[in-house]
Design a protein around this motif. Structure first.
Motif, PDB file in Angstrom:
ATOM      1  N   VAL A   1     -61.865 101.521   9.352  1.00  0.00           N
ATOM      2  CA  VAL A   1     -63.218 101.068   9.148  1.00  0.00           C
ATOM      3  C   VAL A   1     -62.847  99.607   8.606  1.00  0.00           C
ATOM      4  O   VAL A   1     -62.137  99.376   7.324  1.00  0.00           O
ATOM      5  CB  VAL A   1     -64.030 101.894   7.909  1.00  0.00           C
ATOM      6  CG1 VAL A   1     -65.465 101.080   7.856  1.00  0.00           C
ATOM      7  CG2 VAL A   1     -64.120 103.173   8.618  1.00  0.00           C
ATOM      8  N   LEU A   2     -63.528  98.722   9.181  1.00  0.00           N
ATOM      9  CA  LEU A   2     -63.581  97.226   8.704  1.00  0.00           C
ATOM     10  C   LEU A   2     -65.111  96.773   8.342  1.00  0.00           C
ATOM     11  O   LEU A   2     -65.920  97.288   9.187  1.00  0.00           O
ATOM     12  CB  LEU A   2     -62.955  96.288   9.830  1.00  0.00           C
ATOM     13  CG  LEU A   2     -61.529  96.463  10.201  1.00  0.00           C
ATOM     14  CD1 LEU A   2     -61.195  95.498  11.290  1.00  0.00           C
ATOM     15  CD2 LEU A   2     -60.691  96.637   9.057  1.00  0.00           C
TER      16      LEU A   2
ATOM     17  N   ALA B   1     -58.050  90.664   9.095  1.00  0.00           N
ATOM     18  CA  ALA B   1     -57.992  92.238   9.283  1.00  0.00           C
ATOM     19  C   ALA B   1     -58.389  92.753  10.600  1.00  0.00           C
ATOM     20  O   ALA B   1     -57.674  93.563  11.090  1.00  0.00           O
ATOM     21  CB  ALA B   1     -59.285  92.535   8.164  1.00  0.00           C
ATOM     22  N   TYR B   2     -59.009  91.831  11.528  1.00  0.00           N
ATOM     23  CA  TYR B   2     -59.405  92.282  12.721  1.00  0.00           C
ATOM     24  C   TYR B   2     -58.035  91.963  13.608  1.00  0.00           C
ATOM     25  O   TYR B   2     -57.590  92.958  14.432  1.00  0.00           O
ATOM     26  CB  TYR B   2     -60.543  91.454  13.294  1.00  0.00           C
ATOM     27  CG  TYR B   2     -61.925  91.831  13.171  1.00  0.00           C
ATOM     28  CD1 TYR B   2     -62.511  92.835  13.908  1.00  0.00           C
ATOM     29  CD2 TYR B   2     -62.517  91.692  11.838  1.00  0.00           C
ATOM     30  CE1 TYR B   2     -63.677  93.176  13.607  1.00  0.00           C
ATOM     31  CE2 TYR B   2     -63.516  92.230  11.551  1.00  0.00           C
ATOM     32  CZ  TYR B   2     -64.058  93.167  12.571  1.00  0.00           C
ATOM     33  OH  TYR B   2     -65.548  93.692  12.171  1.00  0.00           O
ATOM     34  N   ALA B   3     -57.208  91.110  13.348  1.00  0.00           N
ATOM     35  CA  ALA B   3     -55.924  90.770  14.089  1.00  0.00           C
ATOM     36  C   ALA B   3     -54.939  91.859  13.671  1.00  0.00           C
ATOM     37  O   ALA B   3     -54.322  92.438  14.514  1.00  0.00           O
ATOM     38  CB  ALA B   3     -55.613  89.311  13.434  1.00  0.00           C
TER      39      ALA B   3
ATOM     40  N   GLN C   1     -65.213 105.597   2.226  1.00  0.00           N
ATOM     41  CA  GLN C   1     -63.919 106.430   1.948  1.00  0.00           C
ATOM     42  C   GLN C   1     -62.861 105.647   2.768  1.00  0.00           C
ATOM     43  O   GLN C   1     -61.824 105.512   2.429  1.00  0.00           O
ATOM     44  CB  GLN C   1     -63.849 107.752   2.003  1.00  0.00           C
ATOM     45  CG  GLN C   1     -64.521 108.323   0.668  1.00  0.00           C
ATOM     46  CD  GLN C   1     -64.662 109.851   0.856  1.00  0.00           C
ATOM     47  OE1 GLN C   1     -64.425 110.432   1.645  1.00  0.00           O
ATOM     48  NE2 GLN C   1     -65.167 110.569  -0.225  1.00  0.00           N
ATOM     49  N   ASN C   2     -63.184 105.736   4.079  1.00  0.00           N
ATOM     50  CA  ASN C   2     -62.194 105.365   5.189  1.00  0.00           C
ATOM     51  C   ASN C   2     -61.825 103.821   5.055  1.00  0.00           C
ATOM     52  O   ASN C   2     -60.730 103.176   5.272  1.00  0.00           O
ATOM     53  CB  ASN C   2     -62.591 105.625   6.468  1.00  0.00           C
ATOM     54  CG  ASN C   2     -62.198 107.105   6.777  1.00  0.00           C
ATOM     55  OD1 ASN C   2     -61.419 107.776   6.135  1.00  0.00           O
ATOM     56  ND2 ASN C   2     -62.658 107.479   7.814  1.00  0.00           N
ATOM     57  N   SER C   3     -62.927 103.010   4.647  1.00  0.00           N
ATOM     58  CA  SER C   3     -62.632 101.630   4.358  1.00  0.00           C
ATOM     59  C   SER C   3     -61.650 101.250   3.353  1.00  0.00           C
ATOM     60  O   SER C   3     -61.381 100.196   3.383  1.00  0.00           O
ATOM     61  CB  SER C   3     -64.189 100.959   4.321  1.00  0.00           C
ATOM     62  OG  SER C   3     -64.552 101.114   2.858  1.00  0.00           O
TER      63      SER C   3
END
Length: 76
Positions: free
Chosen positions: A59-60, A67-69, A3-5
């Motif tokens: 959450v990734l 996305a990480y950046a 859900q958080n992703s």
């Protein structure tokens, strides 16, 4: 975590893995609901897409340099 992703459960599967192919998940996911997908992921860790990064509610799943950046910048 799912859900958080913000991702549908089917996006948590490692589609290039042996367990995914051997289990016929390419076809099986079409008829599975989210609860069944999450149960399959919990039963076999080799089905889970990696890496998974969590920090608080963030959450990734999988690797995306963008996305990480963005996650790093939002932490500043």
């Amino acid at each position: 975590m799912q859900q958080n992703s913000g991702l549908p459960a089917r996006k948590l599967f490692n589609t290039s893995g042996q367990a995914y192919r051997a289990g016929g998940f390419g076809e099986r996911l079409k008829s599975m609901d989210d609860d069944a997908m999450i149960a399959a992921l919990a039963a076999d860790g080799l089905l889970v897409k990696r890496p998974i990064f969590t920090r608080g509610a963030l959450v990734l799943v999988g690797f995306s340099a963008d996305a990480y950046a963005r996650a790093r910048l939002s932490a500043l």
